[in-house]
Scaffold this motif. Structure first.
Motif, short mmCIF file in Angstrom:
data_model
loop_
_atom_site.label_atom_id
_atom_site.label_comp_id
_atom_site.label_asym_id
_atom_site.label_seq_id
_atom_site.Cartn_x
_atom_site.Cartn_y
_atom_site.Cartn_z
N GLN A 164 0.83 -1.20 0.00
CA GLN A 164 0.00 0.00 0.00
C GLN A 164 0.87 1.26 0.00
OE1 GLN A 164 -2.78 -0.23 3.26
NE2 GLN A 164 -4.10 -1.70 2.21
N ARG A 165 1.94 1.23 0.77
CA ARG A 165 2.85 2.39 0.81
C ARG A 165 3.49 2.60 -0.56
NH1 ARG A 165 8.31 1.88 2.49
NH2 ARG A 165 9.37 3.87 2.89
N LEU A 166 3.91 1.52 -1.19
CA LEU A 166 4.50 1.62 -2.53
C LEU A 166 3.47 2.15 -3.52
CD1 LEU A 166 6.70 1.18 -4.64
CD2 LEU A 166 6.01 -1.24 -4.73
N ALA A 167 2.24 1.69 -3.40
CA ALA A 167 1.18 2.14 -4.30
C ALA A 167 0.95 3.64 -4.18
CB ALA A 167 -0.11 1.38 -3.99
N VAL A 168 0.92 4.15 -2.97
CA VAL A 168 0.73 5.58 -2.76
C VAL A 168 1.89 6.37 -3.36
CG1 VAL A 168 0.63 7.40 -1.01
CG2 VAL A 168 -0.74 5.33 -0.74
N CYS A 204 13.57 7.25 -4.24
CA CYS A 204 12.63 7.82 -3.26
C CYS A 204 12.68 7.10 -1.92
CB CYS A 204 11.20 7.77 -3.81
SG CYS A 204 10.88 8.85 -5.21
N LEU A 205 13.02 5.81 -1.96
CA LEU A 205 13.02 4.99 -0.74
C LEU A 205 14.39 4.36 -0.54
CD1 LEU A 205 9.61 3.19 -1.47
CD2 LEU A 205 9.98 5.19 0.00
N PRO A 206 15.43 5.18 -0.33
CA PRO A 206 16.80 4.67 -0.27
C PRO A 206 17.07 3.76 0.93
CG PRO A 206 16.74 6.96 0.41
CD PRO A 206 15.38 6.64 -0.10
N ASN A 207 16.27 3.90 1.97
CA ASN A 207 16.51 3.11 3.19
C ASN A 207 15.71 1.82 3.25
OD1 ASN A 207 18.28 5.14 4.20
ND2 ASN A 207 16.51 6.33 4.89
N ASP A 208 14.88 1.57 2.24
CA ASP A 208 14.08 0.35 2.22
C ASP A 208 14.94 -0.85 1.85
OD1 ASP A 208 11.99 2.17 2.58
OD2 ASP A 208 10.61 0.90 1.45
N ASP A 209 14.62 -1.99 2.44
CA ASP A 209 15.28 -3.23 2.07
C ASP A 209 14.87 -3.58 0.63
OD1 ASP A 209 16.67 -5.88 3.02
OD2 ASP A 209 14.84 -6.49 1.96
N GLU A 210 15.85 -3.89 -0.20
CA GLU A 210 15.60 -4.10 -1.62
C GLU A 210 14.64 -5.26 -1.86
OE1 GLU A 210 18.16 -4.69 -5.78
OE2 GLU A 210 19.17 -4.61 -3.83
N GLU A 211 14.83 -6.37 -1.14
CA GLU A 211 13.97 -7.53 -1.35
C GLU A 211 12.54 -7.25 -0.90
OE1 GLU A 211 15.69 -10.91 0.50
OE2 GLU A 211 17.23 -11.18 -1.04
N VAL A 221 5.86 12.89 3.45
CA VAL A 221 7.21 12.33 3.31
C VAL A 221 7.37 11.70 1.92
CG1 VAL A 221 8.81 10.59 4.18
CG2 VAL A 221 7.45 11.94 5.78
N LEU A 222 6.36 10.95 1.50
CA LEU A 222 6.42 10.28 0.20
C LEU A 222 6.40 11.31 -0.93
CD1 LEU A 222 3.99 7.28 0.82
CD2 LEU A 222 6.49 7.25 0.81
N LYS A 223 5.55 12.32 -0.82
CA LYS A 223 5.47 13.34 -1.87
C LYS A 223 6.77 14.14 -1.95
CE LYS A 223 1.48 15.28 -2.76
NZ LYS A 223 0.22 16.05 -2.67
N VAL A 265 9.25 14.60 -5.27
CA VAL A 265 9.69 15.90 -5.81
C VAL A 265 11.21 15.95 -5.87
CG1 VAL A 265 9.67 18.40 -5.50
CG2 VAL A 265 7.65 17.08 -4.91
N GLU A 266 11.88 15.54 -4.81
CA GLU A 266 13.34 15.60 -4.78
C GLU A 266 13.95 14.67 -5.82
OE1 GLU A 266 15.06 17.71 -3.25
OE2 GLU A 266 13.59 18.55 -1.87
N GLU A 267 13.34 13.50 -6.03
CA GLU A 267 13.86 12.57 -7.03
C GLU A 267 13.70 13.14 -8.44
OE1 GLU A 267 15.84 9.24 -8.35
OE2 GLU A 267 15.54 9.96 -6.28
N LEU A 268 12.60 13.80 -8.69
CA LEU A 268 12.38 14.40 -10.01
C LEU A 268 13.29 15.60 -10.23
CD1 LEU A 268 8.49 14.14 -10.35
CD2 LEU A 268 10.24 12.75 -11.45
N LEU A 269 13.62 16.31 -9.16
CA LEU A 269 14.59 17.41 -9.29
C LEU A 269 15.96 16.86 -9.68
CD1 LEU A 269 13.63 19.70 -6.26
CD2 LEU A 269 13.54 20.31 -8.69
#
Length: 755
Positions: A252-256, A274-281, A326-328, A332-336
């Motif tokens: 759900q978080r990824l979907a948002v 956008c989610l650099p601290n998330d576990d890749e798997e 936080v997600l938004k 924005v920062e990733e698109l910049l």
């Protein structure tokens, strides 16, 4: 409608198995899985003489028994069979035969499977006369036994909508109907609901329906109300909600997060950024959930697609999440980061390389979360301004520049330095368009902010002084420009030092002002000092050094010192070819300048291939309709005109004029220059009636845009007067028009002077 191929494939899947055939129809909510199964059953009743039974997958065994027991097994004591599965198996084992051999196939349809193990694998199938067809949002079976139902083709979607509202209404608003189908993402459920809504209200136009959808999105009544006349069971959002409820929190978080992006393929690398601290798997597992439920589509090459209405649904879900901001912010920062390569000079290749990210940047730049995200959103708008300004798409550039300014004024304040930057950007756009009266107050306000907030001697103040001086120089207001250029130079020297590259730039600009006025002796030492600084500080092969070499050479050319100019032009060209490449626009400029030198010397054969190559680069790299392409066309045409090759020159002059009018505007100074050049060609050919209106229109533009005293205005006026004089001398004055401007000049030239 539009599912004939899918129906045929589905029938094939159900006939190819030698024992128990199980076929699945998968797809996102609302794509028409149940409708397809129902349509298949209707069309193929004859292929299943033993019957077709529709069962809800969640209660399939019980519903099968409830159907069969009162019909054929009323005397059977089902209490001896202690599970629904055993009862369903009994019903199948004793299912009435319609013939002895074969006994007659039976089709069992399990609708909306959510648990494959319990609802499909746990459902008993007795004998090979039974075929099982199930529908599900998830892709349970292997591709050989599964039909992945996609969206309708645009033509089929339009036909489905027409089926509800009638061909006459579609024909009356064909373009709107096509946009309506596109907005609904060609989703059958959306088309059915909207079509039914329109059908119930014959007075409602398709345009008004489109407007309501764009305003209310998934909350529009057309997408939430389910009329009894349709086969739909729920609205669009409600259909998506069924899938949402089975998603894990991570999915759900990824979907948002995905819902924050625009309506275009999303690079997985952006998600990871956008989610650099998330576990890749774990992140990949969340992605797999969305793909399995047909909420996310793998497109290949690390790209993923969202249906437009799914994207709307995910975006709405962000309002319920505490981490939405936080997600938004992360998006924005990733698109910049993805757009930080945008500059004021962009090649076609560079623009195309940004093709994936620009739709997302535009969608995010239109967010209204100014209080929380004002600063990064303003930056993103500024990047989009630069992108379109560099391409000569001034209308689009103005939209983003004004939006950036509006955000900064409202969030940061009217006197913030970033507001001054946005004012400066908008002013530079207006200056490029020749809209000098609109540009000047913006440049002035930007300068005032910087002087007051940053200080009179701040480098940004020096930049504002330089830009305002450049505007005045473009208008021929040299006396107003010079003190600004001088003050800008003094700040750079005082704050950054006499040998700083910015000081060199300021010297170069002041030298250009002097050169424009023919003050060559004053300009030369400034150009020389600018070149020396750049060579010493930046290096002999730096691009700024190449610019200084070019400007110095142009000074020599203006003085007729061709032998001194040529090696400088050549060295500038060599640097640009080596550093930027043979096909860069700046390389094209150097080719053009060297060709101009050869043309001034009458070395036409040497000039032509350089002009041609410059034109080819501009067309290939910047585009056939770019203002720089127009300049190249004009220069090559002028070369042909100088050689008397009028037939070769005319189509180039015409195309150059068309580009200027289309891209820069009918009253831009560059358009005036093109008019002047084409008029000069017609004059050389003796086509006076064709030349006069062009000369006159050219003069009207420069008088309005540049003023009576601008050097260009004086040149154009001189050209017009010379033209009229030529007409008089060839005894063809009768061919001149009665226009007051023309007649005024004619009277001046034909009236004898007072004794």
């Amino acid at each position: 409608m539009g599912r004939e191929a899918e129906l045929a494939r589905l029938h094939g899947l159900l006939q190819t198995q030698t024992q128990v055939a199980i076929a699945g129809v998968s797809g996102l909510g609302g794509v028409g899985k149940s409708e397809l199964a129902l349509q298949y059953a209707r069309e193929h009743l004859g292929d299943y003489p033993g019957g077709v039974v529709w069962l809800r997958a969640a209660a399939a065994c019980g519903e099968l028994v409830a159907f069969a027991q009162p019909r054929w097994f009323a005397q059977v004591d089902f209490t001896q069979l202690d599970t629904p599965e055993k009862q369903a198996a009994f019903c199948q084992a004793h299912w009435p035969k319609t013939a002895d051999d074969p006994p007659g196939r039976v089709l069992l349809i399990l609708d909306d499977v959510t648990d494959f193990a319990a609802q499909v694998q746990g459902f008993p199938v007795v004998g090979d006369r039974f075929r099982v067809l199930f529908t599900s949002r998830e892709q349970w079976l292997n591709p050989e036994s599964r039909l992945d139902l996609g969206l309708l083709k645009p033509t089929d979607a339009l036909a489905l909508l027409s089926n509800f509202v009638g061909e006459s209404r579609i024909a009356a608003e064909q373009a709107t109907a096509e946009k309506l189908c596109e907005w609904l993402g060609y989703l059958p459920l959306g088309l059915e609901l909207v079509g039914s809504y329109l059908s119930a209200d014959p007075e409602l136009s398709l345009a008004k329906m489109q407007q309501r959808l764009e305003q209310k999105r998934l909350a529009a009544k057309a997408l939430t109300q389910v009329p009894a006349t349709t086969t739909a069971e729920r609205g669009v959002a409600a259909a998506f909600e069924l899938s949402w409820q089975v998603l894990s929190q991570e999915a759900q978080r990824l979907a948002v997060l995905l819902g924050c992006f625009g309506a275009a393929p999303v690079l997985w690398a952006w998600v990871q950024g956008c989610l650099p601290n998330d576990d890749e798997e774990e992140l990949e597992a969340a992605r797999a959930e969305l793909v399995r439920l047909s909420l996310l589509e793998r497109l290949g090459n690390g790209q993923y697609g969202l249906h437009p209405l799914i994207r709307e649904f995910f975006a709405q879900k962000s309002t319920d999440r505490p981490d939405a901001l936080v997600l938004k912010t992360a998006v924005v920062e990733e698109l910049l980061k993805a757009t930080e390569s945008i500059s004021d000079t962009m090649t076609i290749d560079q623009v195309q390389a940004l093709g994936n990210v620009i739709p997302h940047a535009q969608a995010v730049a239109e967010w209204t979360d100014w209080t929380e995200l004002g600063s990064p959103l303003a930056r993103l708008n500024s990047y989009l301004f630069l992108l379109y300004h560099a391409q000569g798409l001034f209308g689009l550039a103005e939209t983003w520049a004004m939006r950036s300014l509006e955000i900064r004024e409202r969030v940061l304040g009217a006197d913030h330095p970033d507001t001054a930057t946005s004012l400066n950007n908008l002013a530079s756009l207006y200056s490029s368009q020749g809209r000098y009266e609109a540009a000047e107050p913006l440049y002035r306000r930007s300068l005032e902010i910087r002087e007051r907030v940053l200080g009179a001697d701040h480098p940004h103040t020096a930049l504002s002084l330089n830009n305002l001086a450049e505007l005045y120089s473009s208008q021929g207001r040299y006396e107003a420009a010079e003190p600004l250029y001088r003050r800008s130079l003094e700040i750079w020297e005082q704050v950054l030092g006499a040998d700083h590259p910015h000081t060199a730039t300021s010297l170069n600009n002041l030298a250009g002002l002097y050169s424009s006025q023919g003050w060559y002796e004053a300009a030369e030492p400034l150009y020389r000092r600018s070149l020396e600084i750049r060579e010493r500080v930046l290096g002999a092969d730096h691009l700024d050094t190449a610019q200084s070499l070019n400007n110095f050479a142009e000074l020599y050319r203006s003085q007729g010192r061709y032998e001194a100019a040529e090696p400088l032009f050549r060295r500038s060209l060599e640097i640009r070819e080596r550093v930027l490449g043979a096909d860069h626009p700046d390389t094209a400029q150097s080719l053009n300048n060297l060709a101009g030198l050869y043309s001034s010397e009458g070395r036409y054969e040497a000039a032509e291939p350089l002009y041609r190559r410059s034109l080819e680069i501009h067309e290939q790299v910047l585009g056939a309709d770019h203002p720089d392409t127009a300049t190249s066309l004009n220069n090559l045409a002028s070369l042909y005109k100088s050689q008397g090759q009028y037939e070769a020159a005319e189509p180039l002059f015409r195309r150059s004029l068309e580009i200027c009018e289309q891209v820069l505007g009918a009253d831009h100074p560059n358009t005036a220059a093109s008019l002047n050049n084409l008029a000069g060609l017609y004059e050389s050919q003796g086509r006076y009636e064709a030349a006069e209106p062009l000369f006159r229109r050219c003069l009207e533009i420069v008088l309005e845009k540049l003023g009576q005293d601008h050097p260009n205005t004086q040149t154009v006026l001189g050209n017009f007067v010379t033209f009229v004089q030529t007409v008089i001398e060839t005894d063809r004055a009768a061919e001149l028009s009665d226009h007051p401007l023309t007649q005024s000049i004619l009277q001046q030239l034909t009236t004898p002077p007072n004794p």
